[in-house]
Scaffold this motif. Sequence first.
Motif, PDB file in Angstrom:
ATOM      1  N   GLU A 188      -5.313   6.768  -3.394  1.00  0.00           N
ATOM      2  CA  GLU A 188      -5.722   5.980  -2.230  1.00  0.00           C
ATOM      3  C   GLU A 188      -6.605   4.813  -2.678  1.00  0.00           C
ATOM      4  OE1 GLU A 188      -6.608   4.667   1.655  1.00  0.00           O
ATOM      5  OE2 GLU A 188      -5.050   6.041   0.996  1.00  0.00           O
ATOM      6  N   VAL A 239      -5.106   0.712  -2.069  1.00  0.00           N
ATOM      7  CA  VAL A 239      -5.561  -0.148  -0.973  1.00  0.00           C
ATOM      8  C   VAL A 239      -5.600  -1.629  -1.338  1.00  0.00           C
ATOM      9  CG1 VAL A 239      -6.818   1.651   0.263  1.00  0.00           C
ATOM     10  CG2 VAL A 239      -8.011   0.240  -1.437  1.00  0.00           C
ATOM     11  N   ARG A 280       1.452   4.158  -2.846  1.00  0.00           N
ATOM     12  CA  ARG A 280       1.163   5.572  -2.557  1.00  0.00           C
ATOM     13  C   ARG A 280       2.400   6.449  -2.722  1.00  0.00           C
ATOM     14  NH1 ARG A 280      -2.912   7.492   0.588  1.00  0.00           N
ATOM     15  NH2 ARG A 280      -2.234   9.431  -0.354  1.00  0.00           N
ATOM     16  N   TYR A 310       0.839  -1.203   0.000  1.00  0.00           N
ATOM     17  CA  TYR A 310       0.000   0.000   0.000  1.00  0.00           C
ATOM     18  C   TYR A 310       0.878   1.259   0.000  1.00  0.00           C
ATOM     19  CZ  TYR A 310      -2.681   3.835   2.022  1.00  0.00           C
ATOM     20  OH  TYR A 310      -3.228   5.067   2.277  1.00  0.00           O
ATOM     21  N   GLU A 313      -7.832  -5.074   8.042  1.00  0.00           N
ATOM     22  CA  GLU A 313      -7.884  -3.672   8.429  1.00  0.00           C
ATOM     23  C   GLU A 313      -6.776  -3.488   9.455  1.00  0.00           C
ATOM     24  OE1 GLU A 313     -10.769  -0.494  10.669  1.00  0.00           O
ATOM     25  OE2 GLU A 313     -11.695  -2.127   9.527  1.00  0.00           O
ATOM     26  N   GLN A 337      -6.895  -4.006   1.641  1.00  0.00           N
ATOM     27  CA  GLN A 337      -8.281  -4.059   2.107  1.00  0.00           C
ATOM     28  C   GLN A 337      -8.866  -5.464   2.032  1.00  0.00           C
ATOM     29  OE1 GLN A 337     -10.570  -1.357  -0.287  1.00  0.00           O
ATOM     30  NE2 GLN A 337     -10.482  -2.639  -2.115  1.00  0.00           N
TER      31      GLN A 337
END
Length: 163
Positions: free
Chosen positions: A117, A121, A110, A106, A129, A125
């Motif tokens: 975003e 993820v 980024r 992630y 979490e 995801q």
Amino acid sequence: MDAENIHQVFDWLWTSGQLSEQDIASLTELGIEAVINLALPTSSNALSGEADFVTRQGIAYIHMPVAWEQPELHRLTQFCGTLKAFEGRNVWVHCAKNMRVSVFIYLYRRLCLLESEETSVHPMQEVWEPNETWQTFIRNALRMHSSAPLILHQPQSSYHERS
């Protein structure tokens, strides 16, 4: 494959939980040229002799242990640099359950690839979490690099997300 939480992120990048000896034997069929392990050697499901199993397949092996309870930002920088070093090659990244790895991927997406975003993820995801420790790590990494992104890769046309 025996590993849990397997995800193909790009044409060249796969992630998962701990690989088995049988999984490692099948990596050459996928054209994998490097395996990066973010798990500690003391992880409950660590594969004894993993480095030997991987290197006997003619695959580069990089062990970059990331402490579960105290991930360090310099490991993220090291991770991004390692992916840069293997640019143009097929890479498999794993840890014990693909939780550490999914956060690193992630942040790589980024901070290095400068993806949104919404795009970044994946696969985090789908895997979990992040708990408070890892949410803090994510916030610190984003804050630290907000003024100087880790632009190590320029996405190439062959580097596209798998749905």
